[in-house]
Structure formats: structure tokens, C-alpha cells
Scaffold this active site. Sequence first.
Site, mmCIF file in Angstrom:
data_model
loop_
_atom_site.group_PDB
_atom_site.id
_atom_site.type_symbol
_atom_site.label_atom_id
_atom_site.label_comp_id
_atom_site.label_asym_id
_atom_site.label_seq_id
_atom_site.Cartn_x
_atom_site.Cartn_y
_atom_site.Cartn_z
ATOM 1 N N LYS A 1 7.852 -3.167 15.073
ATOM 2 C CA LYS A 1 8.446 -2.499 13.900
ATOM 3 C C LYS A 1 9.432 -1.428 14.337
ATOM 4 O O LYS A 1 10.540 -1.318 13.808
ATOM 5 C CB LYS A 1 7.342 -1.804 13.087
ATOM 6 C CG LYS A 1 6.747 -2.639 11.990
ATOM 7 C CD LYS A 1 5.892 -1.725 11.079
ATOM 8 C CE LYS A 1 4.716 -2.493 10.526
ATOM 9 N NZ LYS A 1 3.741 -1.621 9.841
ATOM 10 N N LYS B 1 0.835 -1.201 0.000
ATOM 11 C CA LYS B 1 0.000 0.000 0.000
ATOM 12 C C LYS B 1 0.871 1.253 0.000
ATOM 13 O O LYS B 1 0.749 2.105 -0.860
ATOM 14 C CB LYS B 1 -0.885 -0.034 1.247
ATOM 15 C CG LYS B 1 -2.085 0.878 1.214
ATOM 16 C CD LYS B 1 -2.860 0.726 2.537
ATOM 17 C CE LYS B 1 -4.340 0.995 2.339
ATOM 18 N NZ LYS B 1 -5.137 0.683 3.538
ATOM 19 N N GLU C 1 9.969 -5.559 4.453
ATOM 20 C CA GLU C 1 10.223 -6.861 3.821
ATOM 21 C C GLU C 1 10.003 -6.775 2.315
ATOM 22 O O GLU C 1 10.802 -7.292 1.523
ATOM 23 C CB GLU C 1 9.262 -7.918 4.387
ATOM 24 C CG GLU C 1 9.532 -8.325 5.823
ATOM 25 C CD GLU C 1 8.758 -7.480 6.827
ATOM 26 O OE1 GLU C 1 8.316 -6.358 6.471
ATOM 27 O OE2 GLU C 1 8.603 -7.941 7.970
ATOM 28 N N GLU D 1 -5.568 -10.735 13.761
ATOM 29 C CA GLU D 1 -5.191 -9.328 13.616
ATOM 30 C C GLU D 1 -6.414 -8.427 13.832
ATOM 31 O O GLU D 1 -6.305 -7.359 14.405
ATOM 32 C CB GLU D 1 -4.556 -9.070 12.241
ATOM 33 C CG GLU D 1 -3.829 -7.737 12.178
ATOM 34 C CD GLU D 1 -2.837 -7.650 11.014
ATOM 35 O OE1 GLU D 1 -3.287 -7.685 9.863
ATOM 36 O OE2 GLU D 1 -1.630 -7.522 11.273
ATOM 37 N N GLY E 1 -5.451 -3.997 4.885
ATOM 38 C CA GLY E 1 -4.563 -5.047 4.371
ATOM 39 C C GLY E 1 -5.187 -6.436 4.368
ATOM 40 O O GLY E 1 -5.252 -7.101 3.338
ATOM 41 N N ARG E 2 -5.653 -6.868 5.534
ATOM 42 C CA ARG E 2 -6.169 -8.253 5.619
ATOM 43 C C ARG E 2 -7.525 -8.409 4.955
ATOM 44 O O ARG E 2 -8.031 -9.519 4.842
ATOM 45 C CB ARG E 2 -6.214 -8.688 7.081
ATOM 46 C CG ARG E 2 -7.055 -7.807 7.978
ATOM 47 C CD ARG E 2 -6.764 -8.116 9.447
ATOM 48 N NE ARG E 2 -7.388 -7.178 10.368
ATOM 49 C CZ ARG E 2 -6.892 -5.994 10.713
ATOM 50 N NH1 ARG E 2 -5.759 -5.564 10.183
ATOM 51 N NH2 ARG E 2 -7.514 -5.229 11.581
ATOM 52 N N HIS F 1 -3.856 -37.278 11.693
ATOM 53 C CA HIS F 1 -2.653 -38.029 12.064
ATOM 54 C C HIS F 1 -1.648 -37.138 12.783
ATOM 55 O O HIS F 1 -0.482 -37.484 12.900
ATOM 56 C CB HIS F 1 -2.017 -38.641 10.813
ATOM 57 C CG HIS F 1 -2.895 -39.674 10.179
ATOM 58 N ND1 HIS F 1 -2.713 -41.011 10.368
ATOM 59 C CD2 HIS F 1 -3.996 -39.548 9.393
ATOM 60 C CE1 HIS F 1 -3.649 -41.679 9.706
ATOM 61 N NE2 HIS F 1 -4.439 -40.820 9.107
#
Lengths: 509, 509
Positions: free
Chosen positions: B467, B171, B177, B320, B233-234, B351
Site C-alpha cells: 500500500k 471501515k 479502491e 490473510e 475485515g475478513r 476436468h
Amino acid sequence: MPRFDGTAEYNALKKHQAKPNFSRRAVKTPHLYYDYSRQLIDDTTVALLLRLAEASGLRAKIKAMFSGEKINVTEGRAAWHVALRDPDNQPEVKEVLAKIKKFSAQNKFNNIVAIGIGGSYLGPEYLAEACAPYALPGKKLLFVANVDGTDFARKTAGLDPKDTLVIIISKTFTTAETMKNAETAKVWLQRAPGSGPAVVREQMIAVSTAEDKVKAFGIDPANMFPFWDWVGGRYSATSAVGAVPLALYLGYDNFEQILKGASWLDDHFLRAPFAGNLPVLSALLDIWNINFMGYKTRALLPYFQSLGKLPAHTQQVEMESNGKLVDIEGQPVSFDTGEVVFGEPGTNGQHSFYQLIHQGTQIIPCDFIGFIKPQYPLGESSPASVTHHEELMTNFFAQPDALAFGKKDDYLPKNFPGNRPSSSLLLKELTPFTAGLLLAWTEHRAAAKGFIWGINSFDQFGVELGKKLGVEQRNRILEYHKTGKINTEGLNRSTATLLQAFLKGELPT
Amino acid sequence: MPRFDGTAEYNALKKHQAKPNFSRRAVKTPHLYYDYSRQLIDDTTVALLLRLAEASGLRAKIKAMFSGEKINVTEGRAAWHVALRDPDNQPEVKEVLAKIKKFSAQNKFNNIVAIGIGGSYLGPEYLAEACAPYALPGKKLLFVANVDGTDFARKTAGLDPKDTLVIIISKTFTTAETMKNAETAKVWLQRAPGSGPAVVREQMIAVSTAEDKVKAFGIDPANMFPFWDWVGGRYSATSAVGAVPLALYLGYDNFEQILKGASWLDDHFLRAPFAGNLPVLSALLDIWNINFMGYKTRALLPYFQSLGKLPAHTQQVEMESNGKLVDIEGQPVSFDTGEVVFGEPGTNGQHSFYQLIHQGTQIIPCDFIGFIKPQYPLGESSPASVTHHEELMTNFFAQPDALAFGKKDDYLPKNFPGNRPSSSLLLKELTPFTAGLLLAWTEHRAAAKGFIWGINSFDQFGVELGKKLGVEQRNRILEYHKTGKINTEGLNRSTATLLQAFLKGELPT
């Protein structure tokens, strides 16, 4: 041996109010540095936890495990996976490893498809991902676990059957998912253009203990690699279960390094004083968080992309081993046992679930794992720039402090309460040796908790009922194939409705 | 609006003791069937929960979200992701989609590398995996998220840079990153043999709102696809964040089907009475489990391999959005908010961690998801054999019953207590349409909980402190690059030790 919740140490811990001061606490060894300064503990907590370990008979139980006693009492078996890492003293282990070494040295196939589920999958997959930079040139290792045909179809899409070796991994050679995928793999090989009548004998091998079934399937018994009843599924990654696919993928020498790393940690677990013993201390801190602080979910946060599969493997080892309602004597427990474990590699998780970890109403103890060296060095190191690995590690240093110390803000949405516990494990580099070390840590941490709680971490009766009801459902579907009629007798209305919808091919209206 | 824990309905629920009889309860719609018979509820519970929803003003809050009001009050923004699915009424959305449609139709590159993290990654990745059988022939879509160089190195290994389009998704175009990976991708393209000076303009595109930064990076602003400050974002998977990579990978028409599926669920959320409203009911059942039963961890168990990434996306959206300590007015909450969500596709999880779900001391409510049709039909359907998909579905039918009803055994290690809650969602097939529907369910279920609790599900201040401390650590590393001296001033001893070890390249001794 007194019950966990009947010991004086348990009662003392129940009453104890820790006054954490976050002073430096660490385990130092040549291969790892484990910092647990940010747990919500003080000196008394540590002393009480260590006494709890002694009171539980942990020392004797560890020794019993290492000497191959039948500590899995409900199934009358040993849990002797440490013997897998000690071939010099275990002739039958040595023999199988020699066979795997020879077989892998002669392998001409570039694609290895390993079919197995649960313990026959998660441990080997974790090791394969962690050691990927060590793979032999041109080799590809793919795992097919899920009975959903998507798993087989997508993994084998674009694979040349002629250049593919398929390994079927199942102790009993009856695991429903694995045998379904094994049959499909057989057809896939047989139908490949130019495939001959010997294709199954030449391109399918087995890791199993059931020679008759392996033979009946069509696999050459000479290509069956056995293990033993004293190797539990989730503790089997260093048996032939992991050795066969990993020796083929990484070369036998690299697999041997995995064994050596696990063996190093085994020795540390057996011999190091509890106060400096990684698996014991991390187990005790888990117990502190679960039983005395009430924090029943733990996050495993490797700051290393190649450890991406470690959380799923650890989830299995912890939750299958210690999700138990009864103690080793078969009596109900009245305390919490196994925790939920989840996680994603950092920094990915920071942009996902860390909000809750920093500012949620429940406290999630965190395990951070970091490495001094990267596996894939990228980016420039200069006065103006950090490398990818340096950028990654800034977060490994920053997150535990943010959690522990927080930051006061009068505007409450931006207030960080702090006092959120974590530990940080630092290693030098991720190699087959350290990947094996981490595997053994995972195994022994879970086992140590089980020993202290006095439960059996080596059985898994909790998975039986679902299997049994699944077989009943399969029989209903087979009956439908035969008769065209849907038999819902004995099913509740909810399940009957779902089954009918499925067989009719239409959602319920 | 009264506080969640101040309403009469909250108090009534706190006092209420449900007597679950597991009688059939379900939401029926043309596109899905949601069975919640096995929750630990009775008719009174459902009635009280529905009244709680009304009392919380849920109806008005949903409407406010749909009309683009600034319901994200702490950031002064709307949370208007539903507008992304309504292009006919949103000219700016329509315009961007038209641009994406045109761009994707002209694309000549077979490899698409999408660089983004968190919300710019998990939703699109879930959709890409779910819709993989619909991919355009020859197209490959790879996501690079982690700043660990391993992610970029391993994803691009063997990829032809000449046949690769790189999308940078951020954005602000400042995400640490993503920009690190973007720089590395630029170098990778520029250093490819035969690469020309226009390679960045021709092979890198952006999804962002920061045109100046995109331009400064070297990307042609004509190849920037914007979204808006009202897209969190999410909640951004149906904006250009997902539209660009998915239209390139699946073709625009398939992406449009994702929008249509999400839009169908949007409409259902907005209009269906709460008693038959999937997101509202599932949110209310979560609230029952979290706040009144004390079950704070939920398992998401899709019995479908292609939904393998849905748990990670849901984990982000839930944890979040709702991991919050303060209500919408900035006052501390005194009740539990967001739950931990984890999961693996069935049958793999059976399993692994199901032992704890069946026989552990903590109760984990489960969401099962199944489909009538497989995506990859495999195996034989005959009187003697079930297909892969049938075998898979036997487990989808069996597990909820095993959890709910258990099985009495006097030998306690084999006793199943039952009364372990779950819901089962059945759909007809997994298509782009139903993948979009599931995406919107995930979004609205989280939002509905936030609305009922009276918290802000759309901010994420909890990620800021980590951050900030990470930037401080980066500055220390840069200082070390400049001076060769390690500055640990202001760090606690634990962090100082870790940083020193890292920069010296040796474990602490």
C-alpha cells in the site's frame, strides 16, 4: 535423451547457490515486455537454465510439436494445436474456419449458450471475458459447464428460448456433464411456448468429432463443427471449440485476431533464441522455482479485471498437463513436476491472500500482468487525481518491489523479509490479438516445462479412475430407482454411509 | 504457554508415523456430517492431535475470543465477530440490526450495488451466491470491488441508475479502491438523466465506522450503518458489512437465518468436545497435513455450483489470517503456518486440475462438500436416468475413494498411487442457515489453527508495505500530471522502466 534429473546441468543447478542482485533482466518484443529482474537468480543461474533447456532437447521437441509428430506418445497422437493458428497451411482447418465464418455471419440469435466442461469451457470463457468490449451489439454468451442443475437454471433464467442458440461442445459427445446439460437444454427449447418440431435442428449446434452421436441427438450434421484427434481438450480454445462461440459473440474478424495473436506467439516460441523466448524463459524460471528452490505453488496475478478467468484457465493447462508421476518413457519421476497455480485479478487479491505472499512461511512466486491502456477508461486524470487505471497500475508497480526488497523493521510483525520472487509482464492493451497471445503463452509455457522434464504434457489418465468410480455410483443410484433398495456391496463403510444418507434423504445419525 | 514447536505433543507428532487404515471416522451433528476417514491418520494421530490442542491452551483461547478479550494483541483489539451472531446479548448489535431491518423493509430500489473490497466483499458475495434462490423477487445485487474501471463499467452496464441503491462499504472510508469506485458511482448517479440534487443522499448509503468521512462524502449519516473495531475485515460478513446488502437482497428474515446458522456453529465450536468439534478437528487435520506431512496447499471442492465463491472467501480468511512469520509474542516461528487454499466447484475442477491431485508429485489434501438436496432440481429420476443432482453426487462419492485407494496398474501412466487425503462434509440442503454455518466454520477453522500455532490470526501487517509503495507511485503519477516530467528518482531500473513505459504509452524498446 538423458533424464531431466540425470543431466550434468541438473546436477550443477542442484549445487548452484544463486546470489540474486535484482539487476534488470527483460525480454523485449514489439508486443510485450517481460521483466524477470526479481526472480531469485543471477547470471550463472540463467546460463545454467538455458543449458538445461538445450540438454533436454527442447529445440527438437518444439519442432516436433510444430510439425505435427505424435508427441503424445501414450495416446499415439500429435499435440498440434499450433496448426489451428496456421490455416493458410492447413486446408482442413481453413475449411472449418470458413464454415464458422459463414455460419456466424448468418446468425440471428442474440443469446448464445455454450455447453461444455473443462477444455471445452475454460479457454473459451477466458477469451470471451477478455474480449467482452469487442462483443457484437446485443450478443450475450453464457457458459454452462457444471452438471449441478444450478448452472443451467441460473444461466438461462430470464433468457428467451426463442432468441437462443445452444452449442454443445464435446469431442466424443459422451462427456457425462455436457450430455446431461444438453438433454436439459433440449427440453428447455422444446417446452418453450410456441416451439415447433424443428427447434433442435434450428437452435442447437455441435462442436464435436462424433458425427453419428451428434446426428442421433437430433442436431443437423450440417451444423456440426469438427476438430481433430490432434487437438487436446485443454489446448482446444483456438479450434472450433472456441471459434464457434467466440465468432458468434465477437464476430469472426475478432476471432481471427485471437488466432493472429496466438500465431504471433507460436512463431516467437518456435524461432526466438531461448534467452529471449517468453514461454521458454518463463518455463525455466518455473523449473528453477519448483525443482531447485522448492516453491511448488505459483500465483498468477493479472492487474486487469477482464483477465479474471485467466487464472482458472492456466490452472487447468498447467495442472492437467504437468501433474504427472511418470516420464515420457513411463518411468517414475524422482523430481517434482507440475505446480499448483492459483490467482485473482489485482487489486482484489491484495485485500485477500497477499498477506501470506508477503509474510507467510512459504514462498509463492508471482506473475504480474499489466497493460498500458485500460479497456474501460474511467476517472479523472488531473494534477489532483489519477484515473482508475492509473490507480490500478500503481499497485502493479508497487507489489513486485514490496515482495523483492521488503522493509526491515525491528518490530517483527511489521518486518518484511523481501526476497520473494516475481515476474512482470507488460502489454500495451488487451485486445483479441493480445488475448490470443496470452493464451498461447499459457499453452507453450506448460509444454516447455513438460519437454524439459521429459514428461508427456498431453495425456490425462489421472482423471479416469474418478470417472469410473462415478459410473459405478451412478449404477447404484439407478439400481435404487429400479428396486428401492440401496446396494452398498463392495463399498467401504464411509462411502456406504454417505450414499445411504443421500438416498434416504437424511443425515447419518 | 509453551511454543507450538516446543510442546511434548509436537515432538511426539514429529516422531509419529501414522498407519492409516481408512476406518470410518466422523463428526455427527443434527446439521452436518463430517467424514474424515480418508485422512492419513490412525487412532494415535488423532489422540496426539487432540492433546496438542489441549496443550496449546485452545480451550482458554476460544473462551477468550467469545468473551471479547483483546486477543488481537498487536492491534489491541478484540476479535469478537461471534458477538455479531448473539444480538440478544449485545444491545449495540441489536440496535444496528433493527435499523437494517427497518431500512431494508422500506427499500424501493431493485438494483443494489455494493462497493467494497477484500473483507467488505468476499464474505457477502459468497453468501449472496449461496442464497441466490432466496432473493426477493426482482432484486439484483452486484458487487464492485476492483479499482480497475472494468469492474464498475461492466457491472453497471444496462443498469437503470434511477432504480439503483449504492452501498459504500469501508471501515475507515479511506480504502483507495472503494473510494475511487464510490466517487465514480456518485458521478454515475448525478449524471443520470433527470437526476436531482438529492440523488447522493437518496441513493447512496454507507457501512462504515467513520461518520465524519461518510458525511463529508455527502451521504446522510442516518443512512450509515456502523460496526465496531472488534470486527476484523475478513471476519465481518455477519456485521453490517454483509447485513445491509444481504437484507436488501434476500430480505431481513433470510439474513437472520444466516446469523442463526453461524450462531449454531459458534455454539458448537465453543461447547462441543474437541473430538467431535468440526472447526477444531478440521484445524487439527490441517495442522497434521501442513506441519507433519508437509502438505502446504489445500483444495476446497464444494460439489455445489452455488458455493462457487466459498473457495475465494476461504482463501482470504485462511491466507490473510494465518500467513504469518511471527508468533503472538512477536518471535519468529520455525514451523509452517498458513496453507494456500484454492478450489473450484465440482464437477468443474475434475476436468481441470484434478489430474495433478490424482497423479501429481505433490499431495494436495482435499475438502469435499456435498448436499443431500439440490437448490434447483433438474432432470429425470427414473430407472433409466439420474437427475442432475444425482449425477453430481456420484462424483462426490467417487472422488474421495479414487484419491484414497487408487488403483494399481502395471502400466505406470495409468497407475493411481492412492493415499491422497481428503475429508467429506455432507449437509442436508443449502439454505441461508447452512450458508451461515459454513461461514462460521471457515472463520473458526482458521482461528483454531492460529490459536494452536500461537500466532495472531487477526492482524494483517503484511499488506501495508505494498500500500505504502503504491501511494508513492501514485504521487509520481500526480507529479507527472502536474509537470509532464517522469520522476524515477529512487526507483530501481526495472520499476523505472515499467513506469516510464506506462506514462509514455509505449512498451520499452
